[in-house]
Design an enzyme around this catalytic site. Sequence first.
Site, mmCIF file in Angstrom:
data_model
loop_
_atom_site.group_PDB
_atom_site.id
_atom_site.type_symbol
_atom_site.label_atom_id
_atom_site.label_comp_id
_atom_site.label_asym_id
_atom_site.label_seq_id
_atom_site.Cartn_x
_atom_site.Cartn_y
_atom_site.Cartn_z
ATOM 1 N N ASP A 11 12.708 -42.736 -57.172
ATOM 2 C CA ASP A 11 13.096 -44.142 -57.257
ATOM 3 C C ASP A 11 14.436 -44.245 -56.553
ATOM 4 O OD1 ASP A 11 14.175 -46.588 -58.019
ATOM 5 O OD2 ASP A 11 13.344 -46.506 -60.045
ATOM 6 N N TYR A 228 20.384 -41.309 -69.871
ATOM 7 C CA TYR A 228 19.257 -42.079 -69.374
ATOM 8 C C TYR A 228 19.491 -42.530 -67.937
ATOM 9 C CZ TYR A 228 15.568 -45.475 -68.922
ATOM 10 O OH TYR A 228 14.463 -46.156 -68.483
ATOM 11 N N LYS A 231 12.990 -43.476 -66.086
ATOM 12 C CA LYS A 231 11.923 -42.575 -66.510
ATOM 13 C C LYS A 231 11.522 -41.623 -65.388
ATOM 14 C CE LYS A 231 10.481 -42.422 -70.700
ATOM 15 N NZ LYS A 231 11.234 -41.443 -71.459
HETATM 16 P P1 13P Z 1 12.177 -46.693 -63.851
HETATM 17 O O1 13P Z 1 12.246 -45.267 -64.338
HETATM 18 O O2 13P Z 1 10.821 -46.997 -63.322
HETATM 19 O O3 13P Z 1 13.274 -46.970 -62.899
HETATM 20 O O4 13P Z 1 12.321 -47.641 -65.101
HETATM 21 C C1 13P Z 1 13.567 -47.785 -65.674
HETATM 22 C C2 13P Z 1 13.603 -48.789 -66.776
HETATM 23 O O5 13P Z 1 14.526 -48.764 -67.545
HETATM 24 C C3 13P Z 1 12.518 -49.779 -66.901
HETATM 25 O O6 13P Z 1 12.733 -50.690 -67.945
HETATM 26 MG MG MG Z 2 13.849 -47.968 -61.290
HETATM 27 MG MG MG Z 3 9.814 -46.065 -61.821
HETATM 28 MG MG MG Z 4 11.946 -43.520 -62.918
#
Ligand code: 13P
Ligand code: MG
Ligand code: MG
Ligand code: MG
Length: 385
Positions: A11, A228, A231
Amino acid sequence: RKVTISVIKADIGSIAGHHKVHPDTMAAAARVLAEAKRKGVIIDFYVTHVGDDLQLIMTHRKGVDSPEIHELAWNAFKKAAEVAKELGLYAAGQDLLSDAFSGNIRGLGPGVAEMEIVERPSEPIVIFMADKTEPGAFNLPLFRAFADPFTTAGLVIDPRMHDGFRFQILDLYEGRMIELNAPEEMYDILALIGDPTRYVIKRIFRKTDGEIAAVVSSERLNLIAGRYVGKDDPVAIARVQHGFPALGEILEPFAFPHLVPGWMRGSHWGPLMPVGLRDARCTRFDGPPRVIALGFQVTKGRLIGPVDLFEDVAFDETRRLAQQIAEYMRRHGPFMPHRLHAEEMEYTTLPDVLKKLEGRWKKVEGPEAREIGKRERKESAEVQE
Ligand code: 13P
Ligand code: MG
Ligand code: MG
Ligand code: MG
Ligand code: 13P
């Protein structure tokens, strides 16, 4: 002659929130790979996305963990991230946790799934790519495709599959690995992978000859970064047909939109919805978590395809059920089991919120203490004496 299939994803920023990759960033990454193809570093490539995750699918002759290929992917992500920054995209450079490349992209943020194979006369593969979830999301469907005879008729019918498959499973908390055989050790496999937040199927091998059948990315960004950072939206490569599950057998488990960890702020359980490329984006509550499946033929290293496998009416009912499950789960709001369990929440921003309450806890005394003081719990350390 061996060929390596490398799927490396990151990402690097997205438009209007964690929704979708911007086409200009995909084009920037594709230019880097096109140049590498022209120079003969890679044989072929395909650039795509699911939600806010940019996917580089590459074929080459350099084997898995090739520094040259990993650096190429790193450079493609860097170029894409530059465009993302220039456009002011959201969370530009999100998954690029390091400033410098050091020989292998693993541990730097991007997710990696690679397999080196000797091409069969016809080599069909499927690449699964998911957003708003984590590697354990593939535990259930991969177990069902490679170990459940009610899903995969080939386990019963095809002599090349009849001995079953060997599962390589990672323990992400302890950093260790185990290999277990199906069907003999099926219940042991399930004892582990039933907790997809901790145990992850990493590779699957065919028992008759040890051929690799599937591989999953296993990055845990939170565990790497200690905080964090989004994800660890995973990818998986699976070989199909002729001694492996048929195309329809590998897709079959995805007809059930099982609950996976991820979704909003990486902190909620939600249904995994199989979608075509057109719907490979995240909206409702930043989801629901989505998975795409692209089919290719690998022919002398060339990628013939893709075909967009979930872009099909056969998965309409699955998507409808996923919507209903999404609605049901969402109505729990901040309550578990919609919200992930405490151990997983440690890597979100929730601990910062709880810290504020630290000085406000009071010890329960008198008769009421007898009602509640019976169980030793971790939280008791936080009670102010
Ligand atoms: P991503 O890992 O897809 O960037 O998602 C992050 C997030 O906090 C979505 O609510
Ligand atoms: Mg993202
Ligand atoms: Mg993502
Ligand atoms: Mg991600
Ligand atoms: P065909 O006979 O169409 O090749 O199908 C074989 C198969 O494996 C179907 O699952």
